[in-house]
Design an enzyme around this catalytic site. Structure first.
Site, PDB file in Angstrom:
ATOM      1  N   ASP A  47       0.833  -1.211   0.000  1.00 36.70           N
ATOM      2  CA  ASP A  47       0.000   0.000   0.000  1.00 36.70           C
ATOM      3  C   ASP A  47       0.858   1.248   0.000  1.00 36.70           C
ATOM      4  O   ASP A  47       1.300   1.690   1.048  1.00 36.70           O
ATOM      5  CB  ASP A  47      -0.912  -0.043   1.221  1.00 36.70           C
ATOM      6  CG  ASP A  47      -1.978   1.029   1.213  1.00 36.70           C
ATOM      7  OD1 ASP A  47      -2.090   1.752   0.219  1.00 36.70           O
ATOM      8  OD2 ASP A  47      -2.696   1.145   2.222  1.00 36.70           O
ATOM      9  N   GLU A  81      -2.656  10.391   0.980  1.00 32.81           N
ATOM     10  CA  GLU A  81      -3.860   9.560   0.850  1.00 32.81           C
ATOM     11  C   GLU A  81      -4.258   8.943   2.187  1.00 32.81           C
ATOM     12  O   GLU A  81      -5.433   8.796   2.486  1.00 32.81           O
ATOM     13  CB  GLU A  81      -3.634   8.452  -0.185  1.00 32.81           C
ATOM     14  CG  GLU A  81      -4.900   7.694  -0.595  1.00 32.81           C
ATOM     15  CD  GLU A  81      -5.284   6.537   0.338  1.00 32.81           C
ATOM     16  OE1 GLU A  81      -6.456   6.136   0.306  1.00 32.81           O
ATOM     17  OE2 GLU A  81      -4.429   6.048   1.085  1.00 32.81           O
ATOM     18  N   GLU A  82      -3.262   8.600   2.988  1.00 37.96           N
ATOM     19  CA  GLU A  82      -3.548   7.827   4.201  1.00 37.96           C
ATOM     20  C   GLU A  82      -4.191   8.663   5.314  1.00 37.96           C
ATOM     21  O   GLU A  82      -4.695   8.116   6.281  1.00 37.96           O
ATOM     22  CB  GLU A  82      -2.262   7.168   4.737  1.00 37.96           C
ATOM     23  CG  GLU A  82      -1.648   6.134   3.794  1.00 37.96           C
ATOM     24  CD  GLU A  82      -2.494   4.860   3.686  1.00 37.96           C
ATOM     25  OE1 GLU A  82      -3.533   4.765   4.353  1.00 37.96           O
ATOM     26  OE2 GLU A  82      -2.095   3.971   2.916  1.00 37.96           O
TER      27      GLU A  82
HETATM   28 ZN   LIG Z   1      -3.465   3.026  -0.062  1.00 32.20          ZN
END
Ligand SMILES: [Zn+2]
Ligand SMILES: *[C@@H]1O[C@H](CO)[C@@H](O)[C@H](O)[C@H]1NC(C)=O
Ligand SMILES: *[C@@H]1O[C@H](CO)[C@@H](O)[C@H](O)[C@H]1NC(C)=O
Length: 400
Positions: free
Chosen positions: A130, A161-162
């Site tokens: 990820d 994004e996280e």
């Molecule tokens: Zn991700």
């Protein structure tokens, strides 16, 4: 799956099981990735994973990746998101393209170093799945397609994004955003090599309770923030058990009490307490679920006030409803997922796909890893996905 195995066997053993060949294969047997391409893929993946890039600290990996892309004949633009934090937008001959391929370069904490186990062909480390597995496979996949698709492809790698998607939000509102907007966007997140047909919506909120401290021997002299919070959480449990919207596609709406804190010691009536809660919406809208939550807590809110305390609900963001994603490509398995992505944050009218190597179940763990062959398969799958999706767009244009 069974059909797929049969078709591969049929290829291997030819006439021996010719009858199996008559059945339509689920996916055409994939060509194998050439050795040189596979080596380049592993090199790129290793460099990306080795560079620590926990959200807020994406600078180094972004600089390295920009240099790599330039070396491979991409024009790279940086978009500043905040201090020392940049999205990367890369393209070939033209800046506006039919297809945009995108993923994120930040990871969750803590950092775990890269490793490659040559015995098992397992590759691990923070971000290996990820989403640096997606980033590496996307770049290698797109590289070989540029000539065939007249360089009508661009790449977007975002930060943040996280932790809520500030990178993708910034891209959506970028005044220099390439226009006309992309017709097809392919997002990379761990999906076990399947196409994702959608994911649940999201609503995050906190409860903040204020009470009045007192000696625990004389609790009537105070107001326990902990008591009030426990009561409020009880109401939310009731709501969760019977009152939240659900759907066939996504199942039940879930509610997680992720962090609960309150008070200072066993012999002190708690003055403050709070809880951080995440709701994953299977149906409905953030607005309708906010209403349900406010209503469920109305009694506790009024009671707190009467006692001289306070219960406040803080909505951490606007939230979003369940996100439907295109998954109409033959030969891919599909599924729905329960995690959030940047997909709803990219504004505009485009077909969108979500695909990536590796499993979400290991993504944020201390054993984040994937198999080398999953990475290689992702390159082949991204290529097929891009080709099929662009065929559909061009067919649509011819019909018009
Ligand atoms: Zn991700
Ligand atoms: C590779 O994995 C195998 C099987 O899990 C393990 O026994 C071995 O120690 C690993 N090798 C390295 C170098 O970590
Ligand atoms: C959804 O919730 C209902 C009622 O609480 C429960 O019976 C059912 O098993 C849940 N479904 C899933 C898929 O978890």
């Amino acid at each position: 799956m069974i059909l797929q195995r049969l078709s591969l066997l049929a290829l291997t053993f030819g006439a021996a099981i010719a009858s199996a060949r008559d059945q339509a294969p689920l996916r055409p047997p994939s060509p194998v990735l050439p050795d040189a391409t596979s080596r380049e893929l592993l090199y790129l993946h290793r460099k990306l994973v080795s560079a620590e890039s926990i959200t807020e600290n994406e600078y180094d990996v972004g600089q390295w990746l920009a240099a790599y892309l330039k070396l491979n004949d991409w024009t790279v633009e940086f978009q500043q998101v905040s201090e020392k934090r940049y999205n990367l937008y890369a393209y070939g001959k033209k800046r506006s393209t039919t297809i945009l391929v995108s993923s994120h370069i930040d990871t969750v904490p803590p950092f775990w170093p890269y490793y490659y186990n040559a015995t098992t062909d397992v590759i691990g480390g923070r971000g290996s799945v990820d989403a640096k597995g997606s980033v590496a496979a996307q770049i290698i996949a797109v590289q070989a397609l540029r000539e065939h698709l007249y360089d009508d492809l661009s790449l977007l790698f975002v930060v943040g994004e996280e932790t809520g998607g500030d990178g993708m939000r910034a891209f959506s509102s970028w005044s220099d955003r390439p226009s006309p907007q992309h017709e097809i966007v392919i997002f990379g997140e761990p999906t076990e090599g399947k196409l994702v047909c959608g994911h649940k919506g999201m609503l995050g909120f906190s409860l903040h309770v204020k009470g009045k401290a007192a000696h625990s021997g004389y609790p009537w002299l105070g107001v326990s923030a902990n008591d009030l919070l426990v009561e409020a959480l009880g109401k939310l449990l009731d709501l969760r058990d019977k009152g939240l919207p659900w759907s066939e596609k996504y199942g039940n709406t879930t509610m997680n009490f992720g962090k609960v804190t309150g008070g200072v010691a066993a012999n002190v009536v708690a003055e403050t307490a709070s809880a951080n809660i995440a709701v994953r919406l299977a149906a409905g809208t953030p607005k309708s679920v906010r209403r349900l939550i406010v209503d469920a807590l109305a009694g506790v809110t009024a009671g707190a006030k009467e006692a001289g305390g306070e219960l406040e609900i803080e909505w951490r963001s606007e939230g979003y409803e369940p996100v439907n994603i295109d998954c109409d490509i033959d030969g891919f398995e599909s599924m729905t997922v329960n995690y959030g992505t940047d997909v709803p944050l990219l504004t505009g009218d485009h077909k969108r796909y979500l695909y990536g190597p590796g499993s979400i179940f290991v993504a944020h763990s201390d054993h984040e890893a994937l198999e080398r062959k999953e990475l290689e398969q992702a390159v082949l799958d991204y290529r097929r996905l891009i080709i099929e999706a662009s065929k559909m767009v061009h067919q649509g244009q011819e019909e018009l």
